[in-house]
Design a protein around this motif. Sequence first.
Motif, PDB file in Angstrom:
ATOM      1  N   GLU A  16       0.654  -1.142  -0.011  1.00  6.20           N
ATOM      2  CA  GLU A  16      -0.033   0.053   0.049  1.00  6.20           C
ATOM      3  C   GLU A  16       0.737   1.317   0.064  1.00  6.20           C
ATOM      4  N   ASN A  17       1.920   1.287   0.578  1.00  5.34           N
ATOM      5  CA  ASN A  17       2.660   2.357   0.873  1.00  5.34           C
ATOM      6  C   ASN A  17       3.824   2.490  -0.318  1.00  5.34           C
ATOM      7  N   TYR A  18       3.894   1.606  -1.218  1.00  3.30           N
ATOM      8  CA  TYR A  18       5.022   1.681  -2.301  1.00  3.30           C
ATOM      9  C   TYR A  18       4.846   2.875  -2.905  1.00  3.30           C
ATOM     10  N   VAL A  19       6.063   3.416  -3.201  1.00  6.04           N
ATOM     11  CA  VAL A  19       6.216   4.734  -4.210  1.00  6.04           C
ATOM     12  C   VAL A  19       7.344   4.168  -5.142  1.00  6.04           C
ATOM     13  N   PRO A  20       6.851   4.073  -6.346  1.00  2.00           N
ATOM     14  CA  PRO A  20       7.898   3.474  -7.323  1.00  2.00           C
ATOM     15  C   PRO A  20       9.184   4.503  -7.689  1.00  2.00           C
ATOM     16  N   LYS A  21      10.201   3.766  -7.489  1.00  2.00           N
ATOM     17  CA  LYS A  21      11.578   4.405  -7.977  1.00  2.00           C
ATOM     18  C   LYS A  21      11.603   4.904  -9.491  1.00  2.00           C
ATOM     19  N   LEU A  22      11.980   5.505  -9.979  1.00  2.00           N
ATOM     20  CA  LEU A  22      12.054   5.885 -11.415  1.00  2.00           C
ATOM     21  C   LEU A  22      13.805   5.636 -11.839  1.00  2.00           C
ATOM     22  N   ILE A  23      13.775   4.935 -13.006  1.00  2.00           N
ATOM     23  CA  ILE A  23      15.357   4.571 -13.574  1.00  2.00           C
ATOM     24  C   ILE A  23      15.322   5.544 -14.790  1.00  2.00           C
ATOM     25  N   ALA A  24      16.163   6.197 -14.896  1.00  3.56           N
ATOM     26  CA  ALA A  24      16.307   7.424 -16.045  1.00  3.56           C
ATOM     27  C   ALA A  24      17.678   6.644 -16.857  1.00  3.56           C
ATOM     28  N   GLN A  25      17.507   6.561 -18.101  1.00  2.00           N
ATOM     29  CA  GLN A  25      18.527   6.325 -18.892  1.00  2.00           C
ATOM     30  C   GLN A  25      18.962   7.278 -19.790  1.00  2.00           C
ATOM     31  N   LEU A  26      19.995   8.034 -19.920  1.00  2.00           N
ATOM     32  CA  LEU A  26      20.431   9.260 -20.646  1.00  2.00           C
ATOM     33  C   LEU A  26      21.552   8.571 -21.604  1.00  2.00           C
ATOM     34  N   GLU A  27      21.285   8.419 -23.027  1.00  2.00           N
ATOM     35  CA  GLU A  27      22.317   7.994 -23.898  1.00  2.00           C
ATOM     36  C   GLU A  27      22.971   9.324 -24.569  1.00  2.00           C
ATOM     37  N   VAL A  28      24.439   9.524 -24.432  1.00  3.96           N
ATOM     38  CA  VAL A  28      24.943  10.446 -24.670  1.00  3.96           C
ATOM     39  C   VAL A  28      25.834  10.183 -25.928  1.00  3.96           C
ATOM     40  N   PRO A  29      25.666  10.572 -27.082  1.00  6.68           N
ATOM     41  CA  PRO A  29      26.673  10.079 -28.176  1.00  6.68           C
ATOM     42  C   PRO A  29      27.577  11.324 -28.249  1.00  6.68           C
ATOM     43  N   VAL A  30      28.957  10.998 -28.174  1.00  7.00           N
ATOM     44  CA  VAL A  30      30.068  11.780 -28.289  1.00  7.00           C
ATOM     45  C   VAL A  30      30.773  11.720 -29.377  1.00  7.00           C
ATOM     46  N   ARG A  31      31.249  12.896 -29.917  1.00  5.45           N
ATOM     47  CA  ARG A  31      31.958  12.656 -31.293  1.00  5.45           C
ATOM     48  C   ARG A  31      33.180  12.270 -31.148  1.00  5.45           C
ATOM     49  N   PRO A  32      33.769  11.477 -32.127  1.00  5.95           N
ATOM     50  CA  PRO A  32      35.009  10.597 -32.062  1.00  5.95           C
ATOM     51  C   PRO A  32      36.516  11.373 -31.507  1.00  5.95           C
ATOM     52  N   ASP A  33      36.202  12.739 -32.014  1.00  7.60           N
ATOM     53  CA  ASP A  33      37.642  13.394 -31.792  1.00  7.60           C
ATOM     54  C   ASP A  33      37.222  14.169 -30.248  1.00  7.60           C
ATOM     55  N   LYS A  34      36.173  13.815 -29.667  1.00  4.20           N
ATOM     56  CA  LYS A  34      35.907  14.360 -28.099  1.00  4.20           C
ATOM     57  C   LYS A  34      35.967  13.442 -27.036  1.00  4.20           C
ATOM     58  N   VAL A  35      35.958  11.883 -27.424  1.00  2.79           N
ATOM     59  CA  VAL A  35      35.645  11.040 -26.675  1.00  2.79           C
ATOM     60  C   VAL A  35      36.737  11.154 -25.310  1.00  2.79           C
ATOM     61  N   ASP A  36      37.964  11.702 -25.660  1.00  7.24           N
ATOM     62  CA  ASP A  36      38.817  11.618 -24.498  1.00  7.24           C
ATOM     63  C   ASP A  36      38.565  12.801 -23.482  1.00  7.24           C
ATOM     64  N   GLU A  37      37.824  13.799 -24.103  1.00  6.39           N
ATOM     65  CA  GLU A  37      37.599  14.831 -22.955  1.00  6.39           C
ATOM     66  C   GLU A  37      35.959  14.478 -22.065  1.00  6.39           C
ATOM     67  N   ALA A  38      35.027  13.454 -22.613  1.00  2.00           N
ATOM     68  CA  ALA A  38      34.047  13.230 -22.102  1.00  2.00           C
ATOM     69  C   ALA A  38      34.022  12.951 -20.673  1.00  2.00           C
ATOM     70  N   PRO A  39      34.868  11.922 -20.135  1.00  2.00           N
ATOM     71  CA  PRO A  39      34.570  11.562 -18.759  1.00  2.00           C
ATOM     72  C   PRO A  39      34.748  12.826 -17.919  1.00  2.00           C
ATOM     73  N   ALA A  40      35.684  13.799 -18.100  1.00  2.00           N
ATOM     74  CA  ALA A  40      35.794  14.814 -17.105  1.00  2.00           C
ATOM     75  C   ALA A  40      34.701  15.757 -17.208  1.00  2.00           C
ATOM     76  N   VAL A  41      34.144  15.861 -18.404  1.00  2.00           N
ATOM     77  CA  VAL A  41      32.915  16.724 -18.808  1.00  2.00           C
ATOM     78  C   VAL A  41      31.685  16.054 -18.099  1.00  2.00           C
ATOM     79  N   LEU A  42      31.442  14.933 -18.271  1.00  2.00           N
ATOM     80  CA  LEU A  42      30.492  14.076 -17.698  1.00  2.00           C
ATOM     81  C   LEU A  42      30.538  14.147 -16.201  1.00  2.00           C
ATOM     82  N   SER A  43      31.744  13.629 -15.638  1.00  2.00           N
ATOM     83  CA  SER A  43      31.894  13.843 -14.274  1.00  2.00           C
ATOM     84  C   SER A  43      31.407  14.905 -13.471  1.00  2.00           C
ATOM     85  N   LYS A  44      31.719  16.306 -14.139  1.00  2.00           N
ATOM     86  CA  LYS A  44      31.462  17.339 -13.592  1.00  2.00           C
ATOM     87  C   LYS A  44      29.966  17.544 -13.350  1.00  2.00           C
TER      88      LYS A  44
END
Length: 118
Positions: A16-44
């Motif tokens: 009765e008291n169940y509140v459903p969690k929400l799972i969100a999936q965000l797919e982020v396509p990164v340009r091949p020449d920017k893949v090395d920069e992505a982890p730092a940007v996404l982390s921030k």
Amino acid sequence: MSGPGDDAVAGRPGEENYVPKLIAQLEVPVRPDKVDEAPAVLSKILADTRAFAGCEDVTVVEDTTAPGTFLAIETWESVEADAKYRQWRAGEGAAGLAPLGELLAGPPVLRTFTVTEI
């Protein structure tokens, strides 16, 4: 001590008291020449997401068949908590997304799911 078969935990699907969690999936396509920069940007950016009220977890994975395609899997305590976050990101939190724009190979794709009784 609890163990298998201990169904007295509040908030389970079907209760009765169940509140459903929400799972969100965000797919982020990164340009091949920017893949090395992505982890730092996404982390921030995801530091703000993780700190937002109601966010329980964020895990990021990279597609093994399409390097540079990242998937952020977010767990929210409720549909309402996720909605408040999305509203914030569309408003005052949007400025924090600016560095991501120059990395994108295409538009991010957001999909949301609620936990079911299955």
